[in-house]
Write an enzyme that holds these catalytic residues in place. Structure first.
Site, short mmCIF file in Angstrom:
data_model
loop_
_atom_site.label_atom_id
_atom_site.label_comp_id
_atom_site.label_asym_id
_atom_site.label_seq_id
_atom_site.Cartn_x
_atom_site.Cartn_y
_atom_site.Cartn_z
N ILE A 230 0.86 -1.18 0.00
CA ILE A 230 0.00 0.00 0.00
C ILE A 230 0.90 1.23 0.00
O ILE A 230 1.97 1.22 0.62
CB ILE A 230 -0.94 0.01 1.23
N SER A 231 0.50 2.27 -0.67
CA SER A 231 1.37 3.43 -0.85
C SER A 231 1.78 4.04 0.48
O SER A 231 2.97 4.29 0.73
CB SER A 231 0.69 4.47 -1.74
N ASP A 232 0.80 4.32 1.35
CA ASP A 232 1.17 5.00 2.60
C ASP A 232 1.93 4.07 3.54
O ASP A 232 2.83 4.51 4.27
CB ASP A 232 -0.06 5.60 3.29
N CYS A 233 1.60 2.79 3.54
CA CYS A 233 2.33 1.83 4.38
C CYS A 233 3.77 1.68 3.89
O CYS A 233 4.70 1.56 4.71
CB CYS A 233 1.64 0.48 4.37
N GLU A 236 5.53 4.97 5.08
CA GLU A 236 5.83 4.98 6.52
C GLU A 236 6.85 3.90 6.88
O GLU A 236 7.70 4.10 7.75
CB GLU A 236 4.56 4.80 7.33
#
Length: 487
Positions: A230-233, A236
């Protein structure tokens, strides 16, 4: 196609009791053909568009018209063959966890049928072994989770918080354990994961056939076994790894061989995933690039969810991707320099375009405006936006205007549902209308923006200090997570 039929449905007394309990009129009097578009008003968040109603009526005719049955059966068999193949690919790429509990249940039942109802078939056994991943034993009984956990997401944020407090060296055991976890969790990046059948599906041919985004180098929301980047995972996760490289215990472990390395090539893979995730509008989606148009929502068959037909760009995903690339660029300034610079600039423009006139952003993955303001402000600042810019100042003004008398901030799920700040949303579940989590998000945004109203920030901090429990934790309050506007 096939369907499961309970042969004793009409004679089973339990079924009769359930029909009496569940339906407002006698079961045998219900005209099921007239119930196609019925939904309880409280669940009708996204009413079916007229186009979808019309198409469903056409489909009902297609299903029953005798003259086209040969064609229908031919087309259906071909479609079902591809569906079975597609589900099998999803099962293998996710170690039979699947992307979520809904398609997990569907895939498991379909695999059982494809195996001729053989419970001892290896595929069925593999599916059943993974059901426990979604079970959660709560105080009031067993629940089915909406995902198989949030392990990687939580760990990435937690270690970043420790890093920003300059405490990683105070807790060397924790820091090295987190490094090891993130090392083995990076998708399709370890020797173990690359020896699995899932790695075969990373080829361009398979990704094209099954509509999958690039996976290698990303980080998941939960576990490596889940397999979906996933992009945000990914953003982060990358930021967490970069932060850990500054920890003495980690550098020592890498030097003496007690820790497995995450070499530059793997960091490059993570950046590659982020660059390829960026949509044409400059923002970042969740699982895949935007492959459609807004009018696809006219085909939304779900009354309970809104804006689900394509993967839109989100302020949260965009911030995570942008800040990760900004952090990476500081440590590795020569790698894909111009691409990263251009990507971050496009992301900054996207965040500005998404900001509301009142200075806020709408959050799609938590409740809601405090959350999104934190992501919007940090994304802009890390992209080079000065704190004195109108966008940052408007965001600060919005947050300050919603600070509660006790120093905190509070909103709940209704902010997401109504797309309007729920001024009194935490009256029932917080503390005098404020909530710990909302307050934390607001303070992160104001602190990053170097808010001029220092007293407001101090009042917020004092509120958090007052709410902290003797154990060091904070009390459990109202639900703060949300997705698809209404869930």
């Amino acid at each position: 196609g096939s369907r499961f039929i309970y042969s004793k449905a009409e004679s089973d007394p339990l079924i009769a009791e359930l029909r009496k309990e569940l339906y407002c009129e006698p079961y045998e009097t219900i005209e099921w053909g007239e119930t196609r578009n019925m939904v309880a008003p409280m669940d009708n968040y996204s009413p079916l568009p007229s186009v979808m109603k019309c198409l469903q009526n056409v489909l009902a005719i297609y299903e029953s018209l005798p003259i086209i049955q040969p064609l229908k059966n031919f087309v259906r068999k071909a479609g079902l063959r591809f569906c079975v193949e597609y589900m099998a690919a999803e099962d293998l790429q996710t170690n039979y966890i699947d992307i979520g509990p809904v398609n997990k249940a569907l895939n498991m039942i379909s695999a059982y049928h494809a195996a001729d109802s053989n419970l001892k078939h290896p595929t069925v056994i593999n599916h059943m072994m993974r059901v426990v991943d979604y079970l959660w034993l709560a105080e009031d009984g067993m629940k089915m989770k909406g995902y198989n956990g949030s392990q990687c997401w939580d760990t990435s944020f937690a270690i970043q918080a420790v890093s920003e407090c300059h405490l990683m060296d105070e807790f060397p055991s924790m820091s090295t354990k987190v490094w090891s976890y993130l090392e083995r969790t990076q998708i399709l990046s370890t020797e173990t994961s690359q020896a699995t059948v899932a790695y075969e599906y990373e080829s361009e041919a398979y990704r094209g056939k099954f509509y999958r985004h690039l996976s290698k180098g990303g980080w998941p929301f939960s576990t490596s076994a889940h397999g979906w980047p996933i992009s945000d995972c990914t953003g982060e996760g990358l930021k967490a790894v970069l932060a850990l490289t500054k920890c003495r215990a980690v550098t020592k472990g890498l030097k003496d061989g007690s820790l497995k390395p995450i070499d530059e090539t793997r960091l490059h893979d993570a950046v590659n995933v982020l660059l390829k995730y960026q949509n044409e509008d400059g923002g970042w989606p969740t699982y895949e690039n935007n492959r459609g148009f807004g009018w696809f929502e006219q085909l939304n068959p779900s009354e309970v969810f809104g804006d689900i037909m394509i993967d839109y760009s989100y302020v949260e995903c965009s911030m995570a991707a942008m800040t990760a690339m900004a952090d990476f660029h500081k440590m590795y300034p020569s790698h894909r320099k111009e691409e990263i610079k251009h990507s971050v600039e496009k992301g900054r423009d996207f965040l500005k375009s998404l900001q509301r006139p009142d200075g806020s952003w709408y959050g799609s993955w938590a409740c809601c405006f405090c959350y999104a303001c934190w992501f919007g402000v940090e994304g802009l600042i890390q992209a080079g936006e000065p704190t004195a810019s109108p966008a940052i100042q408007k965001a600060c003004s919005f947050l300050l205007s919603h600070q509660r008398p006790n120093g905190g901030w509070g909103e709940d799920f209704t902010s997401s549902y109504d797309k309007d700040y729920a001024e009194n949303g935490m009256d029932a579940y917080g503390d005098e209308g404020s909530g710990v989590v909302n307050t934390g998000w607001a303070l992160l945004a104001l602190s990053l923006a170097k808010c001029d109203d220092v007293m407001a920030v101090r009042r917020g901090i004092q509120y958090l200090m007052k709410r902290q429990l003797p154990s060091g934790d904070w009390p459990q309050e109202g639900i703060v997570g949300v997705f698809n506007r209404s869930c």
